[in-house]
Design a protein around this motif. Structure first.
Motif, PDB file in Angstrom:
ATOM      1  N   VAL A   2     -28.077   6.324  20.330  1.00 54.23           N
ATOM      2  CA  VAL A   2     -26.605   6.345  20.855  1.00 54.23           C
ATOM      3  C   VAL A   2     -26.153   7.710  21.295  1.00 54.23           C
ATOM      4  O   VAL A   2     -25.527   8.058  22.251  1.00 54.23           O
ATOM      5  N   MET A   3     -26.321   8.637  20.272  1.00 61.64           N
ATOM      6  CA  MET A   3     -25.850  10.099  20.324  1.00 61.64           C
ATOM      7  C   MET A   3     -26.618  10.990  21.674  1.00 61.64           C
ATOM      8  O   MET A   3     -26.022  11.444  22.392  1.00 61.64           O
ATOM      9  N   TYR A   4     -27.781  10.378  21.701  1.00 59.16           N
ATOM     10  CA  TYR A   4     -28.685  11.044  22.970  1.00 59.16           C
ATOM     11  C   TYR A   4     -28.053  10.344  24.252  1.00 59.16           C
ATOM     12  O   TYR A   4     -28.009  11.225  25.157  1.00 59.16           O
ATOM     13  N   GLY A   5     -27.864   9.173  24.292  1.00 62.28           N
ATOM     14  CA  GLY A   5     -27.276   8.438  25.389  1.00 62.28           C
ATOM     15  C   GLY A   5     -26.041   9.166  25.764  1.00 62.28           C
ATOM     16  O   GLY A   5     -25.761   9.231  26.859  1.00 62.28           O
ATOM     17  N   SER A  33     -26.483  12.525  27.409  1.00 61.58           N
ATOM     18  CA  SER A  33     -27.105  12.256  28.683  1.00 61.58           C
ATOM     19  C   SER A  33     -26.166  11.654  29.695  1.00 61.58           C
ATOM     20  O   SER A  33     -25.979  11.891  30.927  1.00 61.58           O
ATOM     21  N   ASP A  34     -25.002  10.739  29.192  1.00 61.96           N
ATOM     22  CA  ASP A  34     -24.045  10.172  30.120  1.00 61.96           C
ATOM     23  C   ASP A  34     -22.739  10.866  30.455  1.00 61.96           C
ATOM     24  O   ASP A  34     -22.440  11.040  31.367  1.00 61.96           O
ATOM     25  N   GLU A  35     -22.385  11.736  29.463  1.00 60.73           N
ATOM     26  CA  GLU A  35     -21.199  12.434  29.509  1.00 60.73           C
ATOM     27  C   GLU A  35     -21.607  13.651  30.177  1.00 60.73           C
ATOM     28  O   GLU A  35     -22.059  14.604  29.724  1.00 60.73           O
ATOM     29  N   SER A  36     -20.847  13.845  31.544  1.00 63.00           N
ATOM     30  CA  SER A  36     -21.026  15.061  32.309  1.00 63.00           C
ATOM     31  C   SER A  36     -20.974  16.250  31.519  1.00 63.00           C
ATOM     32  O   SER A  36     -20.081  16.483  30.975  1.00 63.00           O
ATOM     33  N   GLY A  37     -22.134  17.253  31.518  1.00 64.62           N
ATOM     34  CA  GLY A  37     -21.757  18.369  31.170  1.00 64.62           C
ATOM     35  C   GLY A  37     -22.400  18.613  29.809  1.00 64.62           C
ATOM     36  O   GLY A  37     -22.747  19.827  29.058  1.00 64.62           O
ATOM     37  N   ILE A  38     -22.200  17.695  28.723  1.00 67.01           N
ATOM     38  CA  ILE A  38     -22.702  17.957  27.276  1.00 67.01           C
ATOM     39  C   ILE A  38     -24.115  18.488  27.266  1.00 67.01           C
ATOM     40  O   ILE A  38     -24.409  19.437  26.694  1.00 67.01           O
ATOM     41  N   ARG A  39     -24.973  17.608  28.010  1.00 66.68           N
ATOM     42  CA  ARG A  39     -26.526  18.419  27.794  1.00 66.68           C
ATOM     43  C   ARG A  39     -27.019  18.752  29.316  1.00 66.68           C
ATOM     44  O   ARG A  39     -27.833  19.473  29.219  1.00 66.68           O
ATOM     45  N   HIS A  40     -26.401  18.264  30.063  1.00 67.45           N
ATOM     46  CA  HIS A  40     -27.106  18.599  31.560  1.00 67.45           C
ATOM     47  C   HIS A  40     -26.288  19.916  32.170  1.00 67.45           C
ATOM     48  O   HIS A  40     -26.637  20.139  33.396  1.00 67.45           O
ATOM     49  N   GLY A  41     -25.344  20.362  31.408  1.00 65.14           N
ATOM     50  CA  GLY A  41     -24.631  21.628  31.947  1.00 65.14           C
ATOM     51  C   GLY A  41     -23.758  21.403  33.285  1.00 65.14           C
ATOM     52  O   GLY A  41     -23.733  22.329  34.138  1.00 65.14           O
ATOM     53  N   GLY A  42     -23.200  20.345  33.444  1.00 65.02           N
ATOM     54  CA  GLY A  42     -22.324  20.017  34.315  1.00 65.02           C
ATOM     55  C   GLY A  42     -21.097  21.387  34.567  1.00 65.02           C
ATOM     56  O   GLY A  42     -20.671  21.295  33.328  1.00 65.02           O
ATOM     57  N   ILE A  43     -21.016  21.701  35.715  1.00 67.65           N
ATOM     58  CA  ILE A  43     -19.953  22.814  35.772  1.00 67.65           C
ATOM     59  C   ILE A  43     -18.534  22.343  35.895  1.00 67.65           C
ATOM     60  O   ILE A  43     -17.626  23.016  35.771  1.00 67.65           O
TER      61      ILE A  43
END
Length: 61
Positions: free
Chosen positions: A25-28, A31-41
């Motif tokens: 769930v934490m990994y999900g 991955s889902d919340e913009s920017g937490i892991r994918h570096g959304g600006i």
């Protein structure tokens, strides 16, 4: 995340089902919340403490 958990199981490392679900769930979330892991600006709402916690927790796995 599923692959990592499966590799642990394949190596006879027991993970309690509730903990396994929590990791997934934490990994999900990261991955889902913009920017937490994918570096959304454009993501500015996450407290730095939350981002750091997710980064460290997922990297450990």
């Amino acid at each position: 995340m599923g692959n990592v958990i499966q590799k642990l199981k394949d190596n006879d490392i027991h993970i309690h089902q509730v903990l396994e679900n929590a990791f997934s769930v934490m990994y999900g979330y990261t991955s889902d919340e913009s920017g937490i892991r994918h570096g959304g600006i454009d993501f500015t709402n996450a407290p730095s403490e939350d981002a750091k916690y997710m980064l460290v927790t997922v990297q450990v796995l």
